[in-house]
Design an enzyme around this catalytic site. Structure first.
Site, PDB file in Angstrom:
ATOM      1  N   CYS A  38       0.832  -1.207   0.000  1.00 21.51           N
ATOM      2  CA  CYS A  38       0.000   0.000   0.000  1.00 21.51           C
ATOM      3  C   CYS A  38       0.861   1.250   0.000  1.00 21.51           C
ATOM      4  CB  CYS A  38      -0.930  -0.007   1.216  1.00 21.51           C
ATOM      5  SG  CYS A  38      -1.968   1.457   1.276  1.00 21.51           S
ATOM      6  N   CYS A  44      -0.467   4.098   2.129  1.00 24.25           N
ATOM      7  CA  CYS A  44      -0.269   3.974   3.587  1.00 24.25           C
ATOM      8  C   CYS A  44       1.186   4.216   3.960  1.00 24.25           C
ATOM      9  CB  CYS A  44      -0.614   2.574   4.097  1.00 24.25           C
ATOM     10  SG  CYS A  44      -1.883   1.714   3.236  1.00 24.25           S
ATOM     11  N   ASP A  45       2.105   3.678   3.167  1.00 24.96           N
ATOM     12  CA  ASP A  45       3.497   3.609   3.627  1.00 24.96           C
ATOM     13  C   ASP A  45       4.479   4.492   2.860  1.00 24.96           C
ATOM     14  OD1 ASP A  45       2.667   1.652   5.429  1.00 24.96           O
ATOM     15  OD2 ASP A  45       2.973   0.043   3.989  1.00 24.96           O
TER      16      ASP A  45
END
Ligand code: NAP
Length: 317
Positions: free
Chosen positions: A138, A141-142
């Site tokens: 992701c 997200c990261d």
């Protein structure tokens, strides 16, 4: 064992929360397991999205987590009981149905499954060693983590996710390699154009990643050209999968009818699964549209199907 709930909803994305709002307003006192770690974080895939520009009603767009927070508030407002835990076991072969987390077991007359889908991984030889040490499924997200800053990054895939995430990562990366196994992207034309116009993205065609390299952190990938079978190593500081999703249906293996990819089968035009009283909505049963708005729409359908079914069963609200 306590009295069965009218309906238990598993999952807390747009489908689960819409089902909760509708069943709560039908006075069915829904209980929702919103999950904790099983689907990443509660709230489903929109929790790991930034700007949502195609959810009707938000002409300026809205951040995914903000939208899910609003969904959740609306479920609570009408009395949904939300349990923040993962369901670890479900028995839908015997009625009333049984749903258990590590902490508690509930019985329910009806069940609405809205467990969504999770990002696929390739399980490369080095993956176990390097997962979270420069590998992720992701980018949104990261991608902003310090480990990825000013590095060359690899995105694997050729769909809208791969294109979107490649563009997103160019905010932090020195360069992004988009690695695709064919000579044509699957992504929509507009997403493709964004990729081709972005000077920081280089598409590597007809290539698969056969391994991820590095001892403590990712230092590169091994690429195989699918036409020539030649292998070469490409230096990079991060690897992101964007190769599609797997429906979260393991809980129901051997109990509910599924297609060959594990998506729950529902009767066309309804949310009924192969077991009466069990309804499915959202991405867990939809590999075609997979949009927040279609998930929400099918959550509404599941709630209405469930309400009618409970009335037919003589379960009073
Ligand atoms: P997807 O459309 O299923 O694309 C998956 C990509 O990964 C494909 O290009 C596929 O290659 C590749 N792939 C699959 N398995 C692979 C493997 N084992 N090794 C290497 N490559 C592999 O998935 P998605 O991009 O996540 O999109 C899912 C849905 O969400 C789509 O409907 C999409 O339109 C939607 N979406 C929309 C947006 C947006 O509009 N902003 C953003 C993200 C996603 P092949 O092409 O060769 O099959």
């Amino acid at each position: 064992m306590s009295t069965p709930e009218h309906v238990v909803i598993i999952g807390s994305g747009p489908a689960g929360h819409t089902a909760a709002v509708y069943t709560a307003r039908a006075n069915l006192k829904p209980v929702m397991f919103e999950g904790q770690a099983a689907g990443g974080i509660p709230g489903g895939q929109l929790m790991t999205t930034t700007e949502v520009e195609n959810y009707p009603g938000f002409p300026q767009g809205i951040q995914g987590p903000e939208l899910m927070q609003a969904f959740r508030k609306q479920s609570l407002r009408f009395g949904t009981r939300i349990i923040t835990d993962d369901v670890v076991k479900a028995d839908v072969k015997n009625r009333p149905f049984t749903v258990s987390s590590a902490e508690q077991t509930l019985k329910a007359h009806a069940l609405i499954i809205a467990t969504g889908a999770a990002a696929k991984r390739l399980n490369l030889p080095g993956e176990q060693r390097l997962w979270t040490k420069g590998m992720s499924a992701c980018a949104v997200c990261d991608g902003a983590l310090p480990v990825f800053r000013n590095k060359a990054l690899v995105v694997i895939g050729g769909g809208d996710s791969a294109c979107e995430e490649s563009g997103f990562l160019t905010k932090f990366a020195s360069k992004v390699y988009l690695i695709h196994r064919r000579d044509q992207l699957r992504a929509s034309k507009i997403m493709q154009e964004r990729v081709f116009k972005n000077p920081k993205i280089e598409v590597i065609w007809n290539a698969v990643v056969s391994d991820v390299l590095g001892n403590d952190v990712v230092s590169g990938v091994r690429l195989k050209d699918v036409k020539t079978n030649q292998e070469r190593d490409l230096a990079c500081g991060g690897v992101f999968y964007a190769i599609g999703f797997t429906p979260n249906t393991a809980l129901f293996a051997g109990q509910l009818a599924m297609d060959e990819h594990g998506y729950l089968l529902t009767t066309p035009g309804s949310t009924e699964t192969s077991i009466p009283g069990v309804f499915a909505c959202g991405d867990v049963q939809d590999k075609r549209y997979r949009q927040a708005v279609t998930a929400a729409g099918s959550g509404c359908m599941a709630a209405l199907d469930c309400e009618r079914w409970l009335i037919d069963q003589g379960v009073e609200s």
